[in-house]
Design an enzyme around this catalytic site. Structure first.
Site, short mmCIF file in Angstrom:
data_model
loop_
_atom_site.label_atom_id
_atom_site.label_comp_id
_atom_site.label_asym_id
_atom_site.label_seq_id
_atom_site.Cartn_x
_atom_site.Cartn_y
_atom_site.Cartn_z
N TYR A 95 124.86 30.18 35.63
CA TYR A 95 123.72 30.03 36.67
C TYR A 95 124.07 28.85 37.38
O TYR A 95 124.16 29.12 38.49
CB TYR A 95 122.50 29.75 36.16
CG TYR A 95 121.29 29.86 37.19
CD1 TYR A 95 120.87 30.85 37.77
CD2 TYR A 95 120.57 28.53 37.69
CE1 TYR A 95 119.68 31.13 38.63
CE2 TYR A 95 119.64 28.65 38.58
CZ TYR A 95 119.35 30.06 38.99
OH TYR A 95 118.42 30.08 40.03
N GLU A 140 127.05 27.37 38.01
CA GLU A 140 128.42 27.23 38.54
C GLU A 140 128.41 28.60 39.55
O GLU A 140 129.09 28.83 40.29
CB GLU A 140 129.66 27.39 37.44
CG GLU A 140 129.78 26.02 36.92
CD GLU A 140 130.32 24.98 37.95
OE1 GLU A 140 130.41 25.11 38.97
OE2 GLU A 140 130.71 23.84 37.38
N GLY A 141 127.73 29.47 38.86
CA GLY A 141 127.43 30.58 39.73
C GLY A 141 126.79 30.54 41.09
O GLY A 141 127.31 31.07 42.02
N VAL A 156 106.13 25.73 33.03
CA VAL A 156 104.70 26.00 33.46
C VAL A 156 104.03 27.19 32.96
O VAL A 156 103.01 27.07 32.59
CB VAL A 156 104.75 25.90 35.14
CG1 VAL A 156 103.19 26.30 35.57
CG2 VAL A 156 104.93 24.59 35.80
N SER A 157 104.90 28.23 33.01
CA SER A 157 104.15 29.58 32.55
C SER A 157 104.02 29.32 30.80
O SER A 157 103.12 29.74 30.49
CB SER A 157 105.05 30.67 32.78
OG SER A 157 106.30 30.69 32.76
N GLY A 183 109.90 15.02 26.05
CA GLY A 183 109.09 15.27 27.12
C GLY A 183 109.00 14.24 28.25
O GLY A 183 108.30 14.24 29.24
N ASP A 185 120.19 20.27 29.48
CA ASP A 185 119.02 19.86 30.04
C ASP A 185 118.66 18.64 30.87
O ASP A 185 118.80 17.80 30.31
CB ASP A 185 117.74 19.87 29.03
CG ASP A 185 116.41 20.49 29.43
OD1 ASP A 185 115.97 21.49 29.29
OD2 ASP A 185 115.77 19.56 30.20
N ARG A 190 114.53 15.10 37.88
CA ARG A 190 114.85 16.14 38.88
C ARG A 190 114.06 15.81 39.94
O ARG A 190 112.68 15.86 39.54
CB ARG A 190 115.11 17.50 38.57
CG ARG A 190 115.63 18.41 39.69
CD ARG A 190 115.56 19.81 39.53
NE ARG A 190 116.53 20.31 38.22
CZ ARG A 190 116.39 21.33 37.55
NH1 ARG A 190 115.49 22.01 37.56
NH2 ARG A 190 117.43 21.77 36.96
#
Ligand code: UDP
Length: 321
Positions: free
Chosen positions: A148, A150-151, A191-192, A210, A276, A280
């Site tokens: 994802y 690098e894509g 979140v979901s 966390g 992970d 951010r």
């Protein structure tokens, strides 16, 4: 004849909200989706609209579409949740590279403007905080998120090269964690997951300690940013961060969701997935100054709306998506 906006990935969480917004602007919308993570129920309400058309197609297959008068293309097609994009990583990186190349070839042929939904993942596990657009990132090219990250980096590169080499008018928006109604129950993002777990009284699964942070943007703010970026001449063709700069620890997000849902669910700690990102947060000064955009919806307000969605729409239904 009305000019058409093509939305690839238009049946997804963000894509479907974007289709709604473009139709509200009076445009014709052509929605393309292979329904790998997109869902017909996200766009079912648009079926009666004469200005809306849906085509089921994978963006890595020949696009065709010669019969449409496409003026602008929003390139969103790609699973965006780590669980989903890692499920078939080869498909993920192909979608990002070949899919973007196909969109750019089409755009060049018909002289359409293209917006790429890029991602904060281009910054990887960032060593600069908050992340500015000038930062080149810290991505593990051979890790499980590479397909994802690098894509999307390759997709950005293609966008810039088509702009420089072929004069294509492009926009690149780097989307930070976005949440809201129409996320799938099995989306897998934090979140979901937390809301669904809290409402069901199941354990809240925190990965790692966390202590890691994310900055959560409500979907309506994100869509407004995308629309402004596409319209803006001032932004030029350089990437812009679209996100909410309020930074949250995952632990605090869990507590807030438990409080808002009045759930008795308990928190459990699971291993942190590889690569992970620890922190951010977008630096959104460019979006603020150049686009005149900034998010309006505070986390608790957005979470309340998202909780309501999961209560009313998802949990009353028998399906599991
Ligand atoms: N996360 C978590 N529990 C979950 C899902 C995610 O603790 O059930 C963590 C995940 O490890 C990451 C953060 O929440 O640190 C955000 O994850 P998400 O998958 O939503 O998006 P990412 O920003 O990692 O792409």
């Amino acid at each position: 004849m009305k000019k058409t906006a093509l939305v690839t990935g238009g049946a997804g969480f963000l894509g479907s909200h974007l289709c709604d917004a473009l139709l509200r602007q009076g445009k014709s919308v052509l929605c393309l989706d292979d329904l790998s993570t997109g869902r017909m129920e996200n766009i079912a309400h648009l079926a009666p609209e004469s200005s809306f058309e849906f085509i089921r197609r994978d963006v890595t297959e020949p696009l065709g579409l010669g019969q449409f008068d496409i003026a602008e293309i929003y390139s969103l097609a790609c699973p965006a949740s780590p669980v989903h994009y890692q499920h078939n990583p080869v498909k993920t990186i192909r979608t990002n590279f070949i899919g973007t190349a196909q969109v750019l070839e089409l755009a060049t042929k018909i002289n359409a403007k293209v917006l790429l939904a890029s991602t904060s993942e281009v910054y990887g596990n960032p060593l600069c905080h908050p992340q500015r657009e000038e930062y080149w990132g810290n991505v593990n090219p051979i890790g499980i998120r590479g397909c994802y990250d690098e894509g999307k980096r390759a997709a950005e590169c293609l966008m810039m090269d088509y702009h420089r080499q072929k004069g294509l008018d492009i926009r690149i928006v780097r989307i930070f964690n976005t949440y809201g109604p129409r996320m799938a129950k099995n989306d897998g993002r934090v979140v979901s997951n937390f809301i669904v777990q809290a409402l069901a009284g199941e354990d809240i699964t925190i990965y790692g300690t966390g202590e890691q942070t994310r900055s959560f943007c409500f979907v309506s703010d994100l869509i407004a940013g995308i629309l402004i970026a596409m319209e803006s001449e001032q932004i030029g063709c350089l990437p812009v961060n679209i996100g909410n700069s309020a930074e949250e620890r995952v632990l605090d997000l869990a507590s807030t969701i438990l409080r808002l849902t009045q759930s008795q669910a308990k928190i459990v700690f699971k291993p942190l997935p590889a690569d992970d990102p620890q922190r951010r947060r977008p630096d959104i000064s460019r979006a603020q100054t150049v686009l005149g955009w900034e998010p309006r919806i505070k986390l608790e307000q957005g979470l309340r709306e998202t909780i309501k969605y999961f209560e009313e729409i998802c949990l009353l239904r028998s399906d599991t998506t």
